[in-house]
Design a protein around this motif. Structure first.
Motif, PDB file in Angstrom:
ATOM      1  N   LEU A  25      11.117   0.868   1.743  1.00  0.00           N
ATOM      2  CA  LEU A  25       9.964   1.278   2.535  1.00  0.00           C
ATOM      3  C   LEU A  25       9.955   0.592   3.895  1.00  0.00           C
ATOM      4  CD1 LEU A  25       7.254   1.296  -0.269  1.00  0.00           C
ATOM      5  CD2 LEU A  25       7.954   3.272   1.090  1.00  0.00           C
ATOM      6  N   ARG A  26      10.259  -0.696   3.909  1.00  0.00           N
ATOM      7  CA  ARG A  26      10.287  -1.405   5.192  1.00  0.00           C
ATOM      8  C   ARG A  26      11.384  -0.837   6.096  1.00  0.00           C
ATOM      9  NH1 ARG A  26      11.650  -5.024   8.718  1.00  0.00           N
ATOM     10  NH2 ARG A  26      10.104  -6.544   9.449  1.00  0.00           N
ATOM     11  N   LYS A  27      12.541  -0.590   5.509  1.00  0.00           N
ATOM     12  CA  LYS A  27      13.651  -0.036   6.293  1.00  0.00           C
ATOM     13  C   LYS A  27      13.273   1.299   6.910  1.00  0.00           C
ATOM     14  CE  LYS A  27      18.257   1.971   5.621  1.00  0.00           C
ATOM     15  NZ  LYS A  27      19.423   2.088   4.715  1.00  0.00           N
ATOM     16  N   TRP A  28      12.679   2.203   6.105  1.00  0.00           N
ATOM     17  CA  TRP A  28      12.387   3.531   6.626  1.00  0.00           C
ATOM     18  C   TRP A  28      11.241   3.505   7.625  1.00  0.00           C
ATOM     19  CZ3 TRP A  28      16.363   6.067   6.548  1.00  0.00           C
ATOM     20  CH2 TRP A  28      17.202   6.186   5.429  1.00  0.00           C
ATOM     21  N   CYS A  29      10.304   2.599   7.463  1.00  0.00           N
ATOM     22  CA  CYS A  29       9.262   2.444   8.483  1.00  0.00           C
ATOM     23  C   CYS A  29       9.877   2.021   9.811  1.00  0.00           C
ATOM     24  CB  CYS A  29       8.215   1.415   8.040  1.00  0.00           C
ATOM     25  SG  CYS A  29       7.089   2.000   6.762  1.00  0.00           S
TER      26      CYS A  29
ATOM     27  N   ASP B 224       4.559  12.092   6.442  1.00  0.00           N
ATOM     28  CA  ASP B 224       5.479  13.222   6.263  1.00  0.00           C
ATOM     29  C   ASP B 224       6.917  12.727   6.109  1.00  0.00           C
ATOM     30  OD1 ASP B 224       3.381  14.984   6.441  1.00  0.00           O
ATOM     31  OD2 ASP B 224       3.745  15.500   8.550  1.00  0.00           O
ATOM     32  N   PHE B 225       7.279  11.744   6.915  1.00  0.00           N
ATOM     33  CA  PHE B 225       8.644  11.225   6.874  1.00  0.00           C
ATOM     34  C   PHE B 225       8.935  10.531   5.549  1.00  0.00           C
ATOM     35  CE2 PHE B 225      11.509   7.546   7.818  1.00  0.00           C
ATOM     36  CZ  PHE B 225      12.681   8.290   7.914  1.00  0.00           C
ATOM     37  N   LEU B 226       8.041   9.682   5.088  1.00  0.00           N
ATOM     38  CA  LEU B 226       8.266   8.970   3.829  1.00  0.00           C
ATOM     39  C   LEU B 226       8.271   9.925   2.640  1.00  0.00           C
ATOM     40  CD1 LEU B 226       6.121   5.736   4.371  1.00  0.00           C
ATOM     41  CD2 LEU B 226       8.603   5.973   4.515  1.00  0.00           C
ATOM     42  N   GLU B 227       7.426  10.945   2.671  1.00  0.00           N
ATOM     43  CA  GLU B 227       7.420  11.923   1.584  1.00  0.00           C
ATOM     44  C   GLU B 227       8.686  12.760   1.618  1.00  0.00           C
ATOM     45  OE1 GLU B 227       6.746  13.685  -1.725  1.00  0.00           O
ATOM     46  OE2 GLU B 227       5.342  12.151  -0.977  1.00  0.00           O
ATOM     47  N   GLY B 228       9.084  13.196   2.806  1.00  0.00           N
ATOM     48  CA  GLY B 228      10.316  13.977   2.934  1.00  0.00           C
ATOM     49  C   GLY B 228      11.540  13.187   2.525  1.00  0.00           C
ATOM     50  N   THR B 229      11.577  11.911   2.885  1.00  0.00           N
ATOM     51  CA  THR B 229      12.708  11.057   2.503  1.00  0.00           C
ATOM     52  C   THR B 229      12.726  10.827   0.998  1.00  0.00           C
ATOM     53  OG1 THR B 229      12.644   9.940   4.654  1.00  0.00           O
ATOM     54  CG2 THR B 229      13.784   8.801   2.877  1.00  0.00           C
ATOM     55  N   SER B 230      11.576  10.596   0.401  1.00  0.00           N
ATOM     56  CA  SER B 230      11.506  10.393  -1.055  1.00  0.00           C
ATOM     57  C   SER B 230      12.037  11.610  -1.796  1.00  0.00           C
ATOM     58  CB  SER B 230      10.060  10.122  -1.483  1.00  0.00           C
ATOM     59  OG  SER B 230       9.555   8.952  -0.884  1.00  0.00           O
TER      60      SER B 230
ATOM     61  N   SER C 217       0.833  -1.209   0.000  1.00  0.00           N
ATOM     62  CA  SER C 217       0.000   0.000   0.000  1.00  0.00           C
ATOM     63  C   SER C 217       0.867   1.258   0.000  1.00  0.00           C
ATOM     64  CB  SER C 217      -0.937   0.002   1.216  1.00  0.00           C
ATOM     65  OG  SER C 217      -0.224   0.178   2.428  1.00  0.00           O
ATOM     66  N   LEU C 218       1.998   1.195   0.687  1.00  0.00           N
ATOM     67  CA  LEU C 218       2.920   2.332   0.666  1.00  0.00           C
ATOM     68  C   LEU C 218       3.566   2.490  -0.700  1.00  0.00           C
ATOM     69  CD1 LEU C 218       4.774   1.948   4.103  1.00  0.00           C
ATOM     70  CD2 LEU C 218       2.889   3.497   3.547  1.00  0.00           C
ATOM     71  N   GLY C 219       3.850   1.371  -1.362  1.00  0.00           N
ATOM     72  CA  GLY C 219       4.482   1.415  -2.675  1.00  0.00           C
ATOM     73  C   GLY C 219       3.636   2.113  -3.717  1.00  0.00           C
ATOM     74  N   ASP C 220       2.326   2.150  -3.505  1.00  0.00           N
ATOM     75  CA  ASP C 220       1.448   2.854  -4.434  1.00  0.00           C
ATOM     76  C   ASP C 220       1.536   4.375  -4.258  1.00  0.00           C
ATOM     77  OD1 ASP C 220       0.548   0.437  -5.403  1.00  0.00           O
ATOM     78  OD2 ASP C 220      -1.163   0.341  -4.009  1.00  0.00           O
ATOM     79  N   ARG C 221       2.112   4.824  -3.152  1.00  0.00           N
ATOM     80  CA  ARG C 221       2.124   6.250  -2.840  1.00  0.00           C
ATOM     81  C   ARG C 221       3.513   6.880  -2.882  1.00  0.00           C
ATOM     82  NH1 ARG C 221      -1.499   6.962   2.535  1.00  0.00           N
ATOM     83  NH2 ARG C 221      -1.002   9.131   2.037  1.00  0.00           N
ATOM     84  N   TYR C 222       4.543   6.067  -2.669  1.00  0.00           N
ATOM     85  CA  TYR C 222       5.893   6.620  -2.564  1.00  0.00           C
ATOM     86  C   TYR C 222       6.840   5.901  -3.520  1.00  0.00           C
ATOM     87  CZ  TYR C 222       3.751   8.317   1.710  1.00  0.00           C
ATOM     88  OH  TYR C 222       2.892   8.906   2.587  1.00  0.00           O
TER      89      TYR C 222
END
Length: 628
Positions: free
Chosen positions: A22-26, A155-161, A10-15
């Motif tokens: 994604l797993r690492k950053w979570c 916010d964190f995943l978007e900022g990291t991307s 589900s995260l992969g569809d957004r970032y």
């Protein structure tokens, strides 16, 4: 487990990140609320703690489930903490890492974090016990909630991307711009041009130091960084080089505002001094270096496109290179992320492997004496992907090889890769000042020719002390609009073709835009032609001054690109030279064979003494013999 996999999908569809990322950053986001194995107490949100958790994570699994592997992760985390501490103290501007953390979407807070992480297993633990501990320790179940993804994690995943370069160059440029942003009461993004360029430069130098430590110590193994190593990575105090890039940005800003019609300008004294029609307007920029985001984007995309990469390259090296084994010093960057690294200098020595600037104490270049921190090297690297990383391999230097265009030609001809020629001109009183300029060509110098060749990846450039200029092909494709590179020695044309003798770029074969004369007596650098964008190459010269000649003080040529590109190009030059020698030998053999054939047939004597017969009188008596 299934819940984790569904959550990651589900995260992969957004970032724009891979499942493993994604797993690492979570997990790292979750662990920001815990004390790390390197601290005895609680920690704050900061870049160091995020780097520590990134190293501790290091792709856990059964293959890595042993006590030594865990110990190596902790040692690597300790090393990255020490290295970042040195960078914060000696390389980066004060407070920059806090601003980077804010751009990553983490709160900038002094709040102490009380949650404790589970202790590491004891050395006596079995592999099964360690694996069971890892399964629990590296779980991201705390991120999964029936209510959906938390706003903080989003916010964190978007900022990291965005900060790590996964949202494209414009997003990366905006993140860099934000690091130097200034408050503006109209809501427009504004930044100080000098601080903006300085941050990009220092991030690139900091990345070089990170790579030095990670690679020299083997990535996940080895000792702490040498306490003295950082001294060779202290940023240069070359204000002229920085100001050249700043002035280039401010010139673009000036043109942008003039074309918008919202500003009127007083007599232009120095870049950055603008006034508006309304002195009370909040847009007034009086004697400072303020630029707006749209102006910076325009400059970066036309002059320095690799300015999108300093932040993302720094973060990727910080988060990944300390938790990977050193595998032949290969650069491990994900697809779509183009790094900006300070190029290393190298040069061939007879019967030896190439000598690198990292191992040679004496300068390998007249122009880049401080190769690890050279601002001019950074400026050139920012102009093109081909110059943004890898090596600058010296093919010719007037300091070492003499001020000779023939030797320059010999270093270039047959070289099978991209090249950079850089020139320092002498000051000519009343005509032009001393300056640095040159040309980049992506196409090989494959042949001598009275015609132009090459492609549109070529460009001309000017460095300090004047505003930096990058003049790319206009691209319209008409007559004389594809005249990229020209290589015409006198020995080829023998003077019969009425063309210029030497190396040229742009213009025509009779009058190139940038022309290096074969005897260095009539070199020219013009402001305009039909192939490349208009702009001055010489220093202290305005449009009213038609003088375009220059005298060479120093000149160097480099092969540029990755080590593999350069080695292949050098091999191509070796083959070219072998073929040239073979042709010479065959020609000599042919001449020798013809001479022997004449000797055997008796023709040699007739040819040698033919002039005597021509000098004899009608009576067959040679006057020369009678006089003798």
């Amino acid at each position: 487990n299934a819940n984790e996999r569904a959550f990651i999908r589900s995260l992969g569809d957004r970032y724009p990140l891979g499942d493993a990322e994604l797993r690492k950053w979570c997990w790292c986001f979750t662990m920001q609320h815990c004390s790390s194995p390197l601290s005895s107490g609680s920690r704050r949100f900061d870049l160091s703690s995020l780097a520590v958790w990134s190293v501790i994570y290091n792709n856990p699994g059964p293959a890595a489930s042993n006590y030594n592997a865990l110990k190596e992760r902790v040692e690597s985390a300790r090393k990255v903490t020490q290295t970042l501490s040195i960078i914060e103290e000696h390389i980066l501007p004060n407070g920059l890492t806090s601003r980077i953390v804010g751009g990553l979407g983490l709160p900038i807070s002094n709040q102490k974090l009380q949650q404790q992480s589970a202790p590491f297993p004891k050395p006596s633990a079995s592999q099964e016990e360690i694996f069971a501990w890892e399964y629990s320790y590296y779980s991201i179940n705390s991120c999964i909630s029936p209510e959906g993804i938390s706003f903080d994690l989003q916010d964190f995943l978007e900022g990291t991307s965005s900060s790590c370069g996964r949202r494209g160059s414009r997003s990366s440029l905006s993140k860099l711009f934000n690091l130097a942003s200034l408050p503006n009461n109209e809501g427009r993004k504004a930044a100080d041009a000098s601080e903006l360029i300085d941050i990009a430069y220092r991030l690139t130098v900091a990345t070089s130091y990170l790579l030095h430590v990670a690679r020299s110590e083997g990535g996940t193994t080895g000792n702490a960084p040498n306490s003295e190593d950082w001294k060779s990575f202290v940023p240069s105090n070359d204000e002229v080089g920085i100001q050249s890039m700043v002035d280039s940005l401010l010139n673009t800003t000036k043109k942008h505002r003039e074309s918008a019609g919202s500003f009127s300008y007083s007599s232009y004294q120095t870049p950055g001094q603008y006034t508006t029609n309304n002195s009370s307007s909040s847009n007034t920029i009086n004697g400072n270096n303020t630029v707006y985001i749209e102006e910076f984007l325009e400059w970066a995309e036309t002059t320095a496109p690799m300015m999108a990469s300093p932040l993302s390259t720094f973060l990727h090296v910080l988060f990944n290179f300390f938790c990977q084994k050193n595998e032949g010093n290969t650069q491990r960057f994900p697809p779509g992320v183009t790094p900006l690294l300070m190029p290393t200098l190298s040069i061939d020595q007879t019967d030896k492997k190439p000598v690198s600037s990292g191992t040679e104490s004496s300068p390998l270049s007249y122009f880049f004496t401080e190769s690890k921190t050279s601002i001019d090297l950074f400026a050139l690297a920012s102009t093109s992907i081909a110059l943004a990383s890898g090596r600058f391999h010296r093919l010719f230097s007037s300091e070492a090889d003499g001020l000779s265009c023939n030797r320059l030609m010999n270093g270039l001809i047959g070289y099978g890769g991209p090249t950079l020629i850089i020139i320092r001109s002498k000051e000519i009183k009343g005509k032009c000042g001393s300056g640095t300029f040159g040309a980049f060509t992506y196409s090989p110098w494959e042949r001598e020719s009275g015609e132009f060749y090459g492609n549109s990846d070529s460009f001309l450039f000017r460095l300090g002390p004047e505003p930096m200029g990058v003049y790319r092909p206009k691209g319209s494709g008409g007559d004389n609009e594809s005249n990229f590179m020209f290589f015409n020695p006198e020995a080829r044309s023998k003077g019969y073709d009425q063309l210029a003798w030497g190396i040229g770029f742009g213009g025509t074969a009779q009058e190139p835009r940038l022309y290096i004369d074969e005897i260095l007596d009539g070199s020219t650098a013009k402001d305009k032609d039909l192939t490349f964008e208009n702009g001055p190459l010489l220093s202290n010269k305005d449009e009213s001054n038609s003088y375009c000649g220059f005298e060479v003080e120093a000149i160097e040529a480099f092969g540029v690109g990755s080590s593999q590109v350069i080695e292949d190009a050098l091999n191509a030059r070796d083959e070219h030279r072998k073929e040239a020698q073979k042709r010479i030998r065959n020609a000599m053999k042919g001449a020798k064979a013809a001479f022997l054939e004449d000797m055997q047939s008796g023709l040699v004597g007739a040819k040698v003494f033919k002039h005597r017969d021509e000098m004899r009188g009608r009576d067959g008596v040679c006057d020369m013999e009678e006089e003798g």
